[in-house]
Design an enzyme around this catalytic site. Structure first.
Site, PDB file in Angstrom:
ATOM      1  N   SER A 213      82.885  51.345  48.426  1.00 13.73           N
ATOM      2  CA  SER A 213      81.554  51.527  47.847  1.00 13.73           C
ATOM      3  C   SER A 213      80.914  50.168  47.650  1.00 13.73           C
ATOM      4  CB  SER A 213      81.643  52.241  46.498  1.00 13.73           C
ATOM      5  OG  SER A 213      80.384  52.265  45.853  1.00 13.73           O
TER       6      SER A 213
ATOM      7  N   TYR B 246      85.050  52.631  38.184  1.00 14.70           N
ATOM      8  CA  TYR B 246      84.948  53.098  39.573  1.00 14.70           C
ATOM      9  C   TYR B 246      84.728  51.910  40.501  1.00 14.70           C
ATOM     10  CZ  TYR B 246      82.940  55.502  43.651  1.00 14.70           C
ATOM     11  OH  TYR B 246      82.667  55.946  44.925  1.00 14.70           O
TER      12      TYR B 246
END
Length: 244
Positions: free
Chosen positions: A142, A156
């Protein structure tokens, strides 16, 4: 004669994972689709794969569970043939908001799925691919890994930074076995991942290309990294984030 491509795709029942399954089927891959809970959604994707003329088996799996991961790969091998590719995609955001407000159990589960799950799947893929002539792994990272996601999910972002490190390290370790390991780092993509469904559109002004991405645009990048066109590409984190 080239081998039949058999790809394991985790988190394949929706969003980016579903788009990856459909795109790889169009490229001639048979698919072992791992999903966590929504059997109907998984079967709907499997129907699309089969409509493209490819075989597909859907397997319920918790990627943080070693035995479940082994079942996924064993099923792929027994029903489709030797696994040639892994797309490590299954992931969860965990608690959304400032880290100071996050509960420990939510953090632990997010790290189990987003880091341990990737490690277990990659480990099994390397074990399977090494004696059969190699293969390829693509990890879904990501843009959060470098942006940090303050106020949203720092944990995250940290997990995805671990995925980047996994990608670089394993690419060097597995190269002698003919296994390429790369990652795709999406930016803000229009999927059901977001706690706020309007987040992709709200964020558009901060994206240089002026819009969120689509799951299909990420699937295109994954497909390229698994293809022969990327035969000299390993250890790369390919950012697909609209310039963000």
């Amino acid at each position: 004669m080239s081998r039949q491509q058999v790809s394991v795709v985790t988190g394949g029942s929706r969003g980016i994972g579903a788009a990856v399954c459909v795109r790889l089927a169009a490229d001639g891959h048979d698919i072992a689709l791992g999903y966590r809970s929504d059997a109907d959604a998984a079967e709907a994707v499997a129907v699309r794969v089969r409509a493209a003329g490819r075989r597909c088996v859907a397997v319920r799996v918790d990627t943080a569970d070693e035995a479940a991961v082994d079942l996924l790969f064993d099923t792929a091998a027994s029903e489709l043939g030797p696994v040639t590719a892994l797309v490590n995609n299954a992931g969860i955001s965990g608690p959304v908001g400032p880290l100071a407000d996050a509960d420990a159990e939510g953090l632990r589960r997010a790290l189990d799925v987003n880091v341990l799950g990737y490690l277990l799947c990659a480990r099994r893929a390397v074990r399977d691919m090494t004696p059969t002539g190699g293969g390829a792994i693509v990890n879904l990272s990501s843009a959060a890994a470098t942006l940090g996601s303050p106020g949203e999910y720092v944990h995250y972002a940290a997990a995805k930074a671990a995925v980047d490190t996994l990608t670089v390290g394993l690419s060097k370790e597995a190269a002698p076995a003919g296994i390429r390991v790369n990652a795709v780092a999406p930016g803000i993509i229009r999927t059901g991942f977001h706690a706020d469904p309007e987040r992709p559109d709200k964020a558009a002004a901060g994206i240089p290309l002026g819009r969120p991405g689509t799951p299909e645009e990420i699937a295109n990048a994954v497909a390229w990294l698994l293809s022969a066109d990327a035969s000299y590409t390993t250890g790369t984190v390919l950012r697909v984030a609209g310039g963000r």
